[in-house]
Design an enzyme around this catalytic site. Structure first.
Site, short mmCIF file in Angstrom:
data_model
loop_
_atom_site.label_atom_id
_atom_site.label_comp_id
_atom_site.label_asym_id
_atom_site.label_seq_id
_atom_site.Cartn_x
_atom_site.Cartn_y
_atom_site.Cartn_z
N GLY A 170 21.53 -17.08 6.04
CA GLY A 170 21.22 -16.00 4.88
C GLY A 170 22.13 -14.39 5.51
O GLY A 170 23.07 -14.90 6.30
N CYS B 11 23.11 -27.60 16.96
CA CYS B 11 22.21 -28.85 17.30
C CYS B 11 21.44 -27.91 18.03
O CYS B 11 21.73 -28.52 18.96
CB CYS B 11 22.15 -29.95 16.27
SG CYS B 11 20.62 -29.95 16.64
N GLY C 271 23.60 -22.89 1.61
CA GLY C 271 22.22 -23.54 1.99
C GLY C 271 21.07 -22.53 2.02
O GLY C 271 21.28 -22.60 0.31
O1 RRO Z 1 16.90 -28.88 12.03
C1 RRO Z 1 16.80 -27.41 12.81
O2 RRO Z 1 15.83 -27.54 13.34
C2 RRO Z 1 18.10 -27.12 12.50
C3 RRO Z 1 19.72 -27.88 13.10
BR1 RRO Z 1 19.66 -29.58 13.54
C4 RRO Z 1 20.10 -27.34 12.81
O3 RRO Z 1 21.75 -27.40 13.56
N1 RRO Z 1 20.51 -25.66 12.80
C5 RRO Z 1 19.47 -24.71 12.47
O4 RRO Z 1 19.47 -23.67 11.94
N2 RRO Z 1 18.36 -25.72 12.09
#
Ligand code: RRO
Length: 305
Positions: free
Chosen positions: A219, A130, A267
């Protein structure tokens, strides 16, 4: 059924799971996804404290995918337990497993969240990729072997459910990180989290579009990078890999399996093909396997032979 699989000692009805992220934010979205054929659903990453997330807009479509900087919006683990119990009951009826995605600033935070969530989920996915957890965008625990090792081993010490580590592609040596989480006791690896970050500018307002300026790329356009990461990880570790990054069709999923993934997550694909994407991908995988007279185990990692 040719799509049944056992991973980490858990039986899944099929290998097509919901990835952590925006679609897993509410119980009702996860329920819809489960009813549309996902083998497992993963929550949005949960941390110790409630977080409002970044300013809007947090997501923008670009050619080949999306950029997002949600900024970890979540209610905090204590608030989330009721929601996850509600989700889990419904998933049990549908025979869909629940993956709890968790994040933290350090191993202590991961430990606390893992201890709380463990009895409410079938497996835990550690979001060590993250980009927002440490404060600044663009760096993560998953870019450092020692930090990654510490988080995985700490969580493994306090939980009995299988623990999988989600890795970032934003590293120079993915094999080194993969080996390190395997050494620390991870039961599996999910790859990849979003790529970049990237940025888009609105030429009318002369300003970046995302509230956070930068955002991680997901994507179709990231698929070749994800495939390469899965391929490399498969060559470096023995533990199962869940492939994620740009999957929208059965052919995409099969490509990930051939690179070394035992299962996949979807996703962004939901934006392209709707909630039905899970049933559609499962049907497309089955069709391929039946036509070629193959089992899933015949194709997992087959490009390495
Ligand atoms: O919440 C986000 O902005 C986010 C997270 Br935690 C992540 O692991 N991957 C991402 O693309 N966005």
């Amino acid at each position: 059924d040719i799509l049944n699989l056992n991973l980490f000692g858990i039986d899944f009805k099929n290998p097509v799971f919901l990835a952590a992220g925006v679609m897993g934010e509410t119980g009702s979205a996860m329920r819809r996804i489960a009813k549309n054929g996902a083998g497992a659903v993963c929550t949005k990453s949960i941390g110790i404290e409630k977080k409002p997330g970044h300013n809007n807009p947090t997501m923008v479509e670009v050619e080949g995918g999306f950029l997002n900087a949600m900024g970890l919006p979540n209610p905090g683990i204590d608030e989330y337990i009721d929601e996850i119990e509600y989700i889990r009951k419904q998933m049990k009826d549908l025979n869909v497993k629940v993956i709890g995605s968790i994040y933290g600033k350090n191993e202590k935070e991961f430990e606390k969240v893992a201890e709380t969530i463990a009895e409410h989920v079938d497996l835990i996915e550690l979001n060590i990729s993250c980009p927002h957890a440490g404060g600044g965008y663009g760096s993560s625990i998953g870019q450092d072997c020692n930090l990654s090792h510490k988080v995985v081993s700490t969580v493994k010490n306090v939980t009995k459910v299988p623990v999988i580590a989600k890795l970032t592609p934003n590293v120079t040596d993915i094999k080194e990180i993969a080996t390190s989480v395997e050494d620390a006791g991870a039961d599996g690896i999910t790859a990849i989290n979003t790529l970049g970050p990237g940025m888009v500018i609105d030429i009318e307002s002369k300003k970046p579009i995302l509230g956070n300026i930068y955002g991680g790329m997901s994507g179709k356009a990231v698929k070749p990078i994800a495939i390469k990461n899965v391929y490399d990880i498969y060559s470096a570790v023995e533990i199962p890999i869940i492939g994620v990054g740009g999957i929208t069709t059965g052919s995409d999923a099969i490509e990930f399996m051939m690179a070394g993934a035992s299962a996949v997550q979807v996703g962004t694909g939901v934006y392209y093909r709707g909630y039905e994407i899970f049933n559609k991908i499962n049907d497309e995988i089955s069709e391929y396997l039946l036509k070629k007279e193959l089992k899933m185990s015949d194709i997992i990692g087959c490009v390495h032979n």
